[in-house]
Design an enzyme around this catalytic site. Structure first.
Site, mmCIF file in Angstrom:
data_model
loop_
_atom_site.group_PDB
_atom_site.id
_atom_site.type_symbol
_atom_site.label_atom_id
_atom_site.label_comp_id
_atom_site.label_asym_id
_atom_site.label_seq_id
_atom_site.Cartn_x
_atom_site.Cartn_y
_atom_site.Cartn_z
ATOM 1 N N CYS A 116 -52.562 32.501 -34.273
ATOM 2 C CA CYS A 116 -52.824 32.413 -33.028
ATOM 3 C C CYS A 116 -51.860 32.924 -32.327
ATOM 4 O O CYS A 116 -51.963 33.727 -31.299
ATOM 5 C CB CYS A 116 -53.374 30.986 -32.718
ATOM 6 S SG CYS A 116 -53.811 31.160 -30.675
ATOM 7 N N GLY A 153 -53.504 23.547 -20.724
ATOM 8 C CA GLY A 153 -54.259 22.428 -20.382
ATOM 9 C C GLY A 153 -53.236 21.182 -20.712
ATOM 10 O O GLY A 153 -53.633 19.711 -20.149
ATOM 11 N N GLY A 159 -45.169 26.583 -23.600
ATOM 12 C CA GLY A 159 -44.702 25.489 -23.754
ATOM 13 C C GLY A 159 -43.996 25.093 -25.069
ATOM 14 O O GLY A 159 -43.823 24.108 -25.311
ATOM 15 N N CYS A 165 -57.913 23.477 -33.548
ATOM 16 C CA CYS A 165 -58.711 23.439 -32.010
ATOM 17 C C CYS A 165 -60.192 23.832 -32.446
ATOM 18 O O CYS A 165 -60.970 23.213 -31.495
ATOM 19 C CB CYS A 165 -58.076 24.098 -30.941
ATOM 20 S SG CYS A 165 -58.115 25.870 -31.486
ATOM 21 N N ALA A 190 -48.750 30.885 -19.989
ATOM 22 C CA ALA A 190 -49.947 30.480 -20.506
ATOM 23 C C ALA A 190 -50.074 29.041 -20.623
ATOM 24 O O ALA A 190 -49.263 28.377 -21.158
ATOM 25 C CB ALA A 190 -49.622 30.877 -22.075
#
EC number: 2.8.1.13
Length: 388
Positions: free
Chosen positions: A120, A28, A144, A219, A25
Site C-alpha cells: 500500500c 483518521g 504519520g 484493513c 494523508a
C-alpha cells in the site's frame, strides 16, 4: 545532514525558509492527525486528504480498528477542521483493489506470504497519491509514519529509522525510491516521544482521535479472519499435510491458509514421534501440499530476493548490512550482493520463519538501503532437502 524539505520534526519553521504546499494523508488515526497539525504549525500550507480505499466502506473494518472505514473518514475530517486546514476525500478504491487486495490474494494463491501494508505504501500512498499531489502542484506528501528523511550536502536523500526504535516504521517504507523520498515528509519520525505523549499532544490540540485505538490488522479483512477471507476468494481445495518423509499425516482445505513457520492451527491427527511440535516447512500450490516438520528444519542460511527497490543509488559489490524480515522483527547481520536483478543474501547466523513473498529490508546503521521480495530460501545443510 538536514531533514528532507527542511522540516525539522518540531513545530518551528522550515530550516530553508520555504513554505511548502503539503498534502497530508489523514487516515483518521492519531498519528496522521498530529503529523498534519505539526506540518501546519511549522508554517506550511497544508491540505488534508483521506483516501477512500473501498467502494463499499462497510466491507472493510468497522469501529476504530482500521484505516478504511466511514468512521475513519469522519474522524479525519473532524481533525482537519480542528487544525484549520482544507480537507478532501479521494477515491482510490479501484487502484487499491488492483494493486493491494488482488495482489494479496494472488500471492497467497501462489504459496507466498505478502505484506499488504508495504504494498500500500509503495503503490498507493507514495505512487498514486504522490503522483496526483505533484500534478496538482503540491511539494510534499505528509504522513504519520515513524521514520526520518535526511538531505545530504550533495542533494541526495536518505531514509533512516525513527529516533524512537520502539515506534520505527521504516521497514514498510523500504520500497520508496529517492524521487519519492524527495517529496516525503514524516513529522513524527524525528521526535523521541512515546505514543502516550503523542496522544497527549493530540488532546492538547483538541483532536478527538487522541484516544482512538491503533490499528494492527489488515484493513480490508473485516473480521480479521485471513484464512476465511482467502477461502471466500479462492474457494476450498482439500490437500495433504505431509511430514519430511512425504508421509501423509493430515489434510487441509487450502494450502493458501498456511505460512512458513506456522505452528498453531495445523489440525494434525497425531503427534510427531518425538512428541515435539511441528511447523510448516513448505507450501506447494502446484500439488496443494503442506509439509511440516521440526523447528530446526526452518533454519535459513541464505535467500534470493527479487524486485529490488533502492532508497538511493543501488549498492555495488558485496556489502555487509543488517536486515529486517518482518515489520516488527529484529535485525540480523547479513552480507548481500546485487546480481543482475536478484539480491543474494547470506545470514551470519541461521534465521527462522522466512517465507517467500515477504520483504527483506537492508540497513546500513540507521539508513535504509533498500528492499526486495524474498523469492527462495536456502536451508541449513542438515535440512537442505527443504529449500524453499
Amino acid at each position: 545532514m538536514t531533514d528532507s524539505l527542511g522540516f525539522p520534526g518540531a513545530p518551528s519553521g522550515p530550516r530553508d525558509g520555504r513554505r511548502l504546499r503539503v498534502l497530508a494523508a489523514m487516515s483518521g488515526g492519531v498519528d496522521s492527525a498530529v503529523a498534519a497539525a505539526r506540518a501546519a504549525e511549522a508554517g506550511h500550507e497544508v491540505t488534508g486528504v483521506h483516501l477512500a480505499l473501498s467502494a463499499n466502506p462497510q466491507s472493510f473494518r468497522t469501529g476504530a480498528r482500521g484505516c478504511c472505514t466511514i468512521e475513519d473518514s469522519r474522524d479525519a475530517r473532524r481533525a482537519a477542521d480542528v487544525i484549520g486546514i482544507p480537507f478532501y476525500c479521494w477515491d482510490l478504491a479501484e487502484r487499491f483493489r488492483e494493486d493491494v487486495v488482488e495482489d494479496f490474494i494472488a500471492e497467497y494463491e501462489a504459496g507466498r506470504t505478502p505484506n499488504p501494508c508495504l504494498r500500500c505504501n509503495e503503490k498507493i500512498k507514495f505512487a498514486a497519491l504522490l503522483d496526483k499531489a505533484l500534478a496538482l502542484g503540491f511539494d510534499a506528501v505528509c504522513t504519520g509514519h515513524y521514520a526520518t528523511v535526511v538531505l545530504n550536502e550533495d542533494g541526495t536523500r536518505e531514509l533512516h529509522r525513527a529516533s524512537d526504535m520502539a515506534k520505527d516504521q521504516s521497514y514498510v517504507l523500504g520500497v520508496l525510491d529517492e524521487k519519492q523520498l524527495a517529496h516525503a515528509m514524516f513529522p513524527l519520525g524525528d521526535t523521541l516521544t512515546t505514543k502516550d505523549e503523542i496522544r497527549a499532544e493530540a488532546e492538547r490540540r483538541g483532536l478527538a482521535v487522541a484516544k482512538k485505538p491503533d490499528s494492527h490488522d489488515i484493513c480490508f479483512i473485516a473480521d480479521g479472519d485471513t484464512q476465511g477471507f482467502l477461502a471466500k476468494h479462492l474457494g476450498t481445495s482439500e490437500g495433504d499435510i505431509v511430514d519430511e518423509t512425504g508421509t501423509k499425516i493430515g489434510t487441509h482445505e487450502g494450502a493458501y491458509g498456511f505460512t512458513i513457520g506456522q505452528r498453531k492451527g495445523l489440525r494434525i491427527g497425531h503427534p510427531a514421534p518425538d512428541g515435539k511440535p511441528r511447523y510448516v516447512l513448505d507450501i506447494s500450490p502446484v500439488n496443494n501440499t503442506v509439509t511440516v516438520g521440526p523447528v530446526e528444519a526452518l533454519d535459513v542460511t541464505a535467500l534470493t530476493a527479487i524486485k529490488p527497490r533502492w532508497c538511493g543509488v543501488a549498492p555495488e559489490g558485496v556489502g555487509t548490512y543488517t536486515a529486517q524480515l518482518r515489520a516488527h522483527g529484529g535485525e540480523t547481520s547479513v552480507t548481500a550482493e546485487l546480481v543482475g536483478e536478484e539480491l543474494r543474501v547470506s545470514f551470519a547466523e541461521p534465521v527462522r520463519g522466512v517465507a517467500p513473498g515477504q520483504a527483506i529490508v537492508l540497513y546500513d546503521g540507521t539508513r535504509v538501503v533498500g528492499s526486495a521480495t524474498i523469492a527462495a530460501t536456502d536451508r541449513a545443510p542438515a535440512n537442505a532437502a527443504h529449500s524453499g
